[in-house]
Design a protein around this motif. Structure first.
Motif, short mmCIF file in Angstrom:
data_model
loop_
_atom_site.label_atom_id
_atom_site.label_comp_id
_atom_site.label_asym_id
_atom_site.label_seq_id
_atom_site.Cartn_x
_atom_site.Cartn_y
_atom_site.Cartn_z
N TYR A 183 12.59 3.40 1.53
CA TYR A 183 13.22 2.71 0.41
C TYR A 183 12.15 1.98 -0.71
CZ TYR A 183 15.42 -0.89 -2.57
OH TYR A 183 16.04 -1.46 -3.71
N LEU A 184 10.95 1.65 -0.19
CA LEU A 184 10.05 1.25 -1.08
C LEU A 184 9.48 2.55 -1.83
CD1 LEU A 184 7.99 -1.25 1.11
CD2 LEU A 184 9.49 -1.59 -1.12
N ALA B 19 0.94 -1.08 -0.03
CA ALA B 19 0.15 0.08 0.07
C ALA B 19 1.00 1.29 -0.17
CB ALA B 19 -0.94 -0.04 1.20
N LEU B 20 1.81 1.15 0.84
CA LEU B 20 2.70 2.43 1.01
C LEU B 20 3.33 2.64 -0.58
CD1 LEU B 20 4.51 1.79 4.35
CD2 LEU B 20 3.08 3.65 3.75
N ALA B 21 3.93 1.53 -0.95
CA ALA B 21 4.79 1.59 -2.33
C ALA B 21 3.75 2.17 -3.48
CB ALA B 21 5.21 0.36 -2.96
N SER B 22 2.36 1.96 -3.42
CA SER B 22 1.51 1.94 -4.57
C SER B 22 1.17 3.71 -4.37
CB SER B 22 0.17 1.39 -4.50
OG SER B 22 -0.59 1.78 -3.48
N ILE B 23 1.07 4.25 -3.04
CA ILE B 23 0.84 5.75 -2.95
C ILE B 23 2.05 6.52 -3.58
CG2 ILE B 23 0.73 7.55 -1.24
CD1 ILE B 23 -0.12 5.43 1.00
N SER B 24 3.21 6.05 -3.46
CA SER B 24 4.34 6.93 -4.05
C SER B 24 4.22 6.93 -5.53
CB SER B 24 5.62 6.66 -3.44
OG SER B 24 5.85 5.26 -3.35
N LEU B 25 4.02 5.53 -6.01
CA LEU B 25 3.72 5.32 -7.58
C LEU B 25 2.72 6.29 -8.13
CD1 LEU B 25 4.95 3.93 -9.83
CD2 LEU B 25 3.12 2.31 -9.57
#
Lengths: 262, 283
Positions: free
Chosen positions: B125-126, B27-33
């Motif tokens: 990092y993610l 979820a965290l990764a998809s937010i920044s994407l």
């Protein structure tokens, strides 16, 4: 006019005092920009040591060109960089109203609202480059040549400021003018080298559309005694025309300004 | 009865912890994407800027090579391919955590980040990794332009691409750990702009973003190789353009892994020490 000169003096003094309040920050900022330009010059050195000349320009001549760019750019940035932030910093937030309420020219007020102290580092880097390269090239700095150098740095700075102003005015229509100013400014990359290495389309563009060639190439040619004819003096006219167009557009845009409504 | 209930409870936790971690980090990764792709204008602007930058460099290098078959053992087309790719990837060494740390510190956001039930460093990092992937996607049109206008040539051998991809990922992780260590300075100085610019200046010169490191004099090459910046620009791109032959891939990877292990340990140690200095001033 006299009044504005006095105001300009007071604003600058005030900004300088504030900067020196945070002395470590000030010197680190100046030093770091000096280092960035240092690394750019090292790259040129790494490349130029492999070849004797770049289309007829030797290492020191390229350095002179770069020095002129840094000085003119830094001078315009120190005093007029606030033109970059008119859209996001003033029009979008409604802060522009504040400038309109003051009893001085709003464009003047916008410009003196910020003092880009870190660019003193760039100015120094440019001056060092011009000094080193000209002494290596054996250029005799006669009073007339010194006058020409000063004039071309001032002209170059005005040309940068003119392009910032013309692109900044679009903020009255599109709000965020920063990207446009940035793209136009980025053409500075071309004039860090002698422009005769580019195809004629790019050369004409750099002379007549985004006239950054008058910042470095033409003055450097003249200082080095290369034949550049009228172009050596044309920069002054170009700078004046840019400022004039910018100022007219500014008034047109100002008439359109309707604040944020918040 | 008790046994039936008890057994799943003793087995599930590990799976559940892993699953919970995967869901949380994904979820965290998809937010920044998403936030990276949201600003379409900004993306096109960056495209325009990079194209101008690239064009200036290509003409410059053509003039440099005028009448010279090779410089420092490199032919014109090799150098051009290298420069096109290195200017494309240059933004990778210009995003630094120190600005983010300084911001988090001033805004008090750091306290909130530290309270989250995920590892702070993995979380950041993610974000950076998805930032890398989305910026790579955005580079595709730029590279197509470069192919069309400047005759960029890319290898067809999938092994070279694999060597490049692994090396780029390793280099990115190395830069992340270095950036992390450097960013801890923000906890002591609170001022970050000057330090950030200093890092950019160093990175531009020593990463090989503006000139292939092989063209530098020996002493300067040594300096560049002892700094981590080259690991994310010169090392992967030299593999992709054939400046480093494919057969040397294992050595290249091994060196990068060593860099990564060293810097990862160091970055965690420094953060552990520096975080004690932090005083959150509200927010």
């Amino acid at each position: 006019m006299w009044r504005y000169l006095k105001l300009f003096y007071w604003f600058t003094l005030l900004h300088l005092k504030t900067s020196l309040e945070y002395r470590a920050d000030f010197f680190l900022g100046v030093f770091s920009l000096f280092c960035i330009e240092g690394s750019a010059v090292t790259v040129v050195w790494v490349i130029m040591r492999q070849i004797s000349n770049l289309n007829g320009w030797n290492f020191n001549e390229v350095l002179l060109i770069q020095g002129l760019v840094f000085m003119a750019f830094a001078l315009s940035a120190i005093f007029t960089n606030n033109l970059w932030s008119i859209g996001n910093g003033y029009i979008r937030t409604g802060g522009f109203d504040r400038l309109l309420l003051r009893p001085i020219d709003p464009l003047f007020h916008l410009v003196v609202d910020r003092f880009e102290k870190n660019n003193i580092g760039n100015l120094l880097a440019g001056a060092v480059l011009v000094g080193i390269s000209s002494s290596a090239l054996g250029i005799a700095w006669t009073p007339f040549k010194l006058f020409y150098l000063g004039l071309s740095v001032l002209t170059g700075a005005t040309i940068f400021t003119g392009t910032y102003l013309i692109t900044a005015v679009t903020a009255f229509w599109i709000i965020n003018s920063h990207p446009l100013t940035f793209v136009v400014f980025k053409n500075v990359e071309f004039v860090k080298y002698p422009i005769d290495i580019y195809p004629s389309v790019i050369r004409s563009m750099l002379t007549w559309v985004i006239p950054y060639a008058f910042v470095s190439f033409y003055p450097a040619s003249y200082i080095l005694g290369r034949d550049s004819g009228l172009m050596a003096w044309m920069g002054v006219v170009v700078a004046a025309v840019l400022l004039f167009i910018g100022r007219r557009l500014w008034f047109i845009g100002l008439r359109r300004y309707a604040s944020t409504g918040s | 009865m008790n046994e039936v209930i008890a057994r799943p409870r003793t087995e599930v936790p590990l799976i559940r912890i892993i699953r919970r971690a995967v869901v949380a980090y994904a979820a965290l990764a998809s937010i920044s994407l998403k936030s990276a792709l949201a600003y379409v204008t900004a993306n096109w602007l960056e495209f325009g800027l990079q194209f101008l930058w690239m064009a200036a460099f290509v003409y410059f290098w053509r003039a440099v090579y005028a009448g010279r078959p090779t410089i420092a053992g490199l032919e014109l087309h090799q150098t051009l391919d290298y420069i096109i790719l290195s200017t494309t990837f240059m933004p990778l060494v210009e995003r630094f955590l120190i600005v983010e740390f300084g911001w988090m510190l001033r805004e008090g956001q750091l306290a909130i980040e530290l309270l989250r039930p995920v590892d702070f460093q993995i979380n950041i990092y993610l974000g950076q990794l998805t930032g890398l992937l989305s910026s790579l996607l955005q580079k595709v049109p730029l590279l197509l332009f470069a192919w069309f206008f400047f005759g960029l040539r890319l290898p067809s051998n999938p092994l070279i691409w694999l060597a490049f991809a692994v090396s780029l990922l390793l280099g990115h992780a190395i830069m992340f750990c270095f950036g992390w260590t450097f960013a801890c300075l923000a906890f002591y100085t609170t001022e970050t702009w000057g330090l950030y610019k200093l890092q950019v200046g160093l990175a531009r010169l020593t990463s090989g973003a503006m000139v292939p490191l092989t063209m530098m004099p020996g002493w300067l090459q040594t300096v560049c190789q002892s700094l981590p910046f080259a690991q994310v620009i010169f090392v992967p791109i030299a593999l992709l353009t054939g400046i480093t032959p494919l057969s040397q891939t294992p050595q290249v990877w091994a060196v990068q892994v060593l860099w990564l292990i060293g810097l990862l340990g160091f970055s965690r140690l420094i953060f552990h020490l520096a975080i004690r200095k932090v005083t959150i001033q509200g927010g």
